[in-house]
Design an enzyme around this catalytic site. Structure first.
Site, mmCIF file in Angstrom:
data_model
loop_
_atom_site.group_PDB
_atom_site.id
_atom_site.type_symbol
_atom_site.label_atom_id
_atom_site.label_comp_id
_atom_site.label_asym_id
_atom_site.label_seq_id
_atom_site.Cartn_x
_atom_site.Cartn_y
_atom_site.Cartn_z
ATOM 1 N N CYS A 103 -6.611 -5.862 -1.444
ATOM 2 C CA CYS A 103 -7.104 -4.608 -1.943
ATOM 3 C C CYS A 103 -8.857 -4.455 -1.851
ATOM 4 C CB CYS A 103 -6.416 -3.494 -3.048
ATOM 5 S SG CYS A 103 -7.586 -1.715 -3.152
ATOM 6 N N CYS A 163 5.548 -10.831 6.245
ATOM 7 C CA CYS A 163 4.895 -10.885 5.373
ATOM 8 C C CYS A 163 5.568 -11.782 4.792
ATOM 9 C CB CYS A 163 5.489 -9.587 4.496
ATOM 10 S SG CYS A 163 4.786 -9.849 2.881
ATOM 11 N N ARG A 206 8.671 -2.455 -2.642
ATOM 12 C CA ARG A 206 8.079 -0.846 -2.884
ATOM 13 C C ARG A 206 8.436 -0.079 -2.435
ATOM 14 N NH1 ARG A 206 6.283 -6.079 -2.089
ATOM 15 N NH2 ARG A 206 4.507 -6.740 -3.599
ATOM 16 N N CYS A 246 1.217 -3.703 -1.077
ATOM 17 C CA CYS A 246 2.028 -5.260 -0.629
ATOM 18 C C CYS A 246 0.603 -5.744 0.209
ATOM 19 C CB CYS A 246 2.906 -4.517 0.173
ATOM 20 S SG CYS A 246 2.365 -4.305 2.373
ATOM 21 N N CYS A 256 7.825 -9.805 0.384
ATOM 22 C CA CYS A 256 8.747 -9.490 1.407
ATOM 23 C C CYS A 256 9.392 -10.467 2.759
ATOM 24 C CB CYS A 256 8.313 -7.667 2.058
ATOM 25 S SG CYS A 256 6.716 -7.161 1.014
ATOM 26 N N SER A 307 4.603 0.168 2.286
ATOM 27 C CA SER A 307 3.386 0.189 1.517
ATOM 28 C C SER A 307 3.006 1.198 3.809
ATOM 29 C CB SER A 307 3.317 -1.244 2.131
ATOM 30 O OG SER A 307 3.127 -1.445 0.895
ATOM 31 N N GLU A 331 -7.711 -11.598 5.762
ATOM 32 C CA GLU A 331 -8.336 -10.536 7.140
ATOM 33 C C GLU A 331 -7.234 -9.445 6.609
ATOM 34 O OE1 GLU A 331 -9.146 -11.910 11.155
ATOM 35 O OE2 GLU A 331 -10.563 -12.779 10.021
ATOM 36 N N HIS A 373 12.895 -8.181 4.278
ATOM 37 C CA HIS A 373 12.793 -8.377 5.673
ATOM 38 C C HIS A 373 14.122 -8.127 7.167
ATOM 39 C CE1 HIS A 373 9.346 -5.596 6.527
ATOM 40 N NE2 HIS A 373 8.453 -6.585 5.495
#
Lengths: 566, 179
Positions: free
Chosen positions: A548, A61, A478, A545, A64, A501, A14, A68
């Site tokens: 899509c 994430c 990114r 990220c 990533c 992003s 989702e 982070h």
């Protein structure tokens, strides 16, 4: 829709990015970028110990994680005014460099090359001709006729069994696919080789970080790695040399395969040097610090406005006041309560979901702005800043790449073509090459410092009573990532992550200015609205990220197709 | 012959019931004497590297949250390799979708996909931002734990519970003193 066993865990499927485009006369006329999952890390972090924030932020994430984690400890260190030991800086840099290499390689070969490379056409490629072509482009030893015959046979087997596996749902035989069968075959062979190489980059992260994807070795104040050259369980010479070998192998692949492939494929799609520019304000932050304080860096930071390479506002240090003062986020078109524009220290997160409203709220992503402007972030921003300021590693690479691409395409190419969909790919490859070299440099710096007898990797943070504010930034794969923290009496009072992003995929702001994804899509050709490969190309060039989902509307606003494109 | 086996926990600890996999992994780490050749990995929500983690294994046990038609929250469902691969084909390795199916297919491209695969799926009630499991899912953890232990036994491992029994601590559930 026959089978409904969904094995993918629900939260993650989702979490899609949704792109809506209006297409008219074969061109994109308008675009909306919408994040379909809401985030609110501060809700989880409020009241916690700032020393543990990174453990939570690296779980935001799954891709990533390390970025982070490192940005979080940098934010707390900035709030405390804490300088960390130089060994810790180098060890973090090695992790960051290896992670970036992993990300850039995977992004090109496994997440976006198949927007340009037709796997089915590769089956028609002649291995001998392909090998000849490859040898004209690169000294890479695994482009032999035998290697390519092997790849072709393997691919043929999959097709014969009626299963292309992960290649099943590509845009094969799409009219926008232009490469010869030989180039396609070569690219597919590198797709397989890249699967092996990315693992080596990951091994560097895992060796230093104890584990991957979630590293364990960080601490506010440095790293938890012990250095003891006589101890098998700490960083010792054996570990150091293993890391060096892995970095060297990745570097060879980047130089002999990744960069030449992007140049060659780019030169064979010259049209795409003219599409996809969008927002030409760029921002990058400096990274790979060379001192404890974060005032000298190997990767450049700065701001470019309106694509004007003749004037760059540099960003030169951790805690850069201009950056601290001018970042804000706007929620006018985001599913949060209100329509404010606020500084990250002052933000709150109160969700208010409406439907998808073209002119109202339509995304969970906020719209970050720098001094009121949308900014494009990512490797292109950093490479342009480096180019414009004459960075000694970046500028020659850009000039060489443009000269080679120009000679293949038979045209003269200047830096202006970098403002494009393919420019983002080329910049990412160049950044990978620069970082591959710098990874080995920082390996050398670490080894040299250890050789001097300095084994320090940690200083203990002290949390005074009262309030401290701080931010940390990192030039992630990114683009610019920043974490913002407010600490009160040793506990987290507020926390915001402004992620790359968000800068790129964010929606319009209160002035109606579109975000970089949205702006970059306008004017893109779309040959077949049922298969909007061109839209996917431009969105993928940012290294989104989020997986899509692309929706295509006709000019009347009716949905003509709903395409799931990962 | 089974030589290399991994037990992998998938799921985000920040997303409610999606943390079921990491929770089961913590309990396994605390309570099980691992036989040689078995590795426990809490991977969170990995991207394409999942393919590399499963590549070369002989057997794979995955504990994850699972959405499945007709299954109620808190149910534990076991799926084998063929059932996992039967779903819709993924497009390509996607960064945010740690599709087990995609990882198995990618490992197959490399020629080394594990043949013995068991997914221990726990059906979530709530998987939204926030820390903590619902009662339904918390109640399902022992069944999932037992399913992993039974599968290890079926694969021929002597996985013994530690006599004293360890304490599984989920660091992400430590209380927030300031709230």
């Amino acid at each position: 829709m026959a089978q409904r066993i969904v094995v993918d865990p629900i939260t993650r499927i989702e979490g899609h990015l949704r792109i809506d485009v209006d297409v008219d006369g074969g061109r994109v006329r308008n675009a909306w970028s919408s994040g379909q999952m809401w985030r609110g890390i501060e809700i989880i972090l409020q009241g916690r110990d700032p020393r543990e924030a990174w453990l939570f932020t690296q779980r935001i994430c799954g891709v990533c994680t390390t970025v982070h984690a490192i940005t979080s400890v940098r934010a707390v260190e900035n709030a405390l005014g804490l300088e960390i030991p130089i060994n810790a800086q180098y060890i973090r840099n090695l992790i960051l460099a290896a992670h970036a290499l992993h990300d850039h390689i995977v992004h090109f070969y496994h997440l976006s090359a198949l927007d340009w490379v037709d796997v089915v056409s590769a089956l028609e490629g002649d291995p001998a001709k392909t090998s000849q072509l490859a040898e004209s482009l690169s000294p890479w030893p695994h482009n032999s006729r035998r290697d390519l015959e092997g790849v072709k046979a393997k691919l043929g087997e999959f097709v014969a069994r009626g299963q292309l596996g992960i290649f099943t749902n590509g845009y094969w035989n799409h009219p926008a696919m232009k490469l010869s069968p030989e180039v396609n075959l070569l690219a597919v062979s590198h797709y397989f080789q890249a699967l092996e190489v990315q693992r080596k980059a990951n091994q560097v992260v895992a060796t230093l970080g104890s584990k991957t994807p979630n590293i364990q070795n960080l601490a506010v104040g440095g790293v938890a790695n012990a250095i003891n050259l006589d101890n098998l369980t700490t960083i010792n010479m054996d570990v150091l040399y293993r890391i060096k070998d892995l970095l060297a192998e990745v570097k060879t692949f980047v130089e002999q395969v990744y960069v030449p492939d992007v140049i060659a494929i780019g030169a064979m799609y010259p049209d795409w040097l003219g599409y996809g520019a969008g927002v030409k304000n760029y921002m990058a932050v400096p990274d790979l610090p060379l001192d404890s304080k974060g005032t000298q860096f190997d990767l450049p930071g700065g701001i470019i406005l309106d694509g004007d390479l003749s004037s760059v506002r540099p960003i030169t240090q951790f805690g850069e006041p201009y950056f601290q003062e001018n970042v804000a986020e706007c929620i006018a078109h985001s599913w949060y309560d209100g329509d404010w524009t606020r500084h990250p220290y002052e933000e709150e997160t109160v969700p208010r979901y409406t439907d998808f409203e073209d002119n109202g709220k339509y995304s969970w992503v906020k719209a970050p702005r720098l001094d009121g402007r949308p900014m494009q972030v990512g490797p292109l921003a950093q490479v342009l800043v480096g180019y414009a300021t004459g960075h000694p590693l970046i500028k020659p690479e850009v000039d060489a790449a443009l000269a080679t691409a120009g000679s293949i395409a038979g045209v003269k190419l200047g830096p202006e073509v970098l403002h494009s969909t393919l420019g983002r790919h080329l910049a990412r490859a160049i950044r990978a090459k620069v970082i591959a070299g710098l990874g080995l440099k920082h390996w050398g710096l670490l080894a040299e410092n250890i050789g001097k007898g300095d084994f320090t990797t940690f200083v203990k943070p002290e949390f005074p009573k009262g309030e401290q504010r701080g931010f940390g930034f990192h030039e992630a794969p990114r683009g610019t990532l920043s974490h913002w923290i407010v600490i009160k009496d040793g506990q987290i009072a507020n926390y915001q992550a402004v992620v790359p992003s968000t800068w790129n995929a964010g929606p319009r702001d209160d002035k109606g200015q579109p975000g970089p994804y949205e702006a970059s899509l306008v004017g893109n050709p779309v040959a077949d609205p049922e298969r909007p490969l061109e839209v996917v190309r431009t969105v993928h060039s940012f290294d989104p990220c989020l997986a899509c989902a692309v929706h295509t509307h006709d000019a009347d606003g009716n949905e003509v197709s709903r395409v799931r494109a990962l | 012959m089974i030589k290399r086996t991994a037990v992998i926990g998938l799921g985000s600890v920040l997303m409610g019931d999606d943390a079921a996999g990491p929770h089961v992994l913590r309990r396994l780490e605390a309570e099980l004497d691992l036989p040689p050749g078995v590795e426990l990995l809490d991977l969170g929500t990995p991207g394409p590297e999942l393919a590399h983690i499963v590549e070369g294994l002989d057997a794979l046990i995955v504990v994850d949250s699972l959405k499945m038609k007709g299954a109620a929250p808190g149910e534990v469902r076991l799926l084998r390799r063929e059932e996992i691969l039967r779903g819709p084909q993924p497009d390509r390795l996607s960064p945010h979708d740690p599709s087990l199916r995609g990882a198995l297919l990618a490992a197959e491209l490399l020629g080394r996909s594990p043949q013995e695969v068991l997914l221990v799926g726990i059906v979530p009630a709530e998987a939204h931002l926030g820390i903590g499991l619902t009662e339904a899912v918390r109640g399902a953890l022992p069944e999932a734990f037992d399913a992993v232990v039974a599968e290890l036994a079926r694969l021929g491992y002597a996985a013994r519970l530690r006599p004293a029994g360890g304490v599984a601590e989920a660091w992400w559930e430590r209380p927030q003193p300031g709230r």
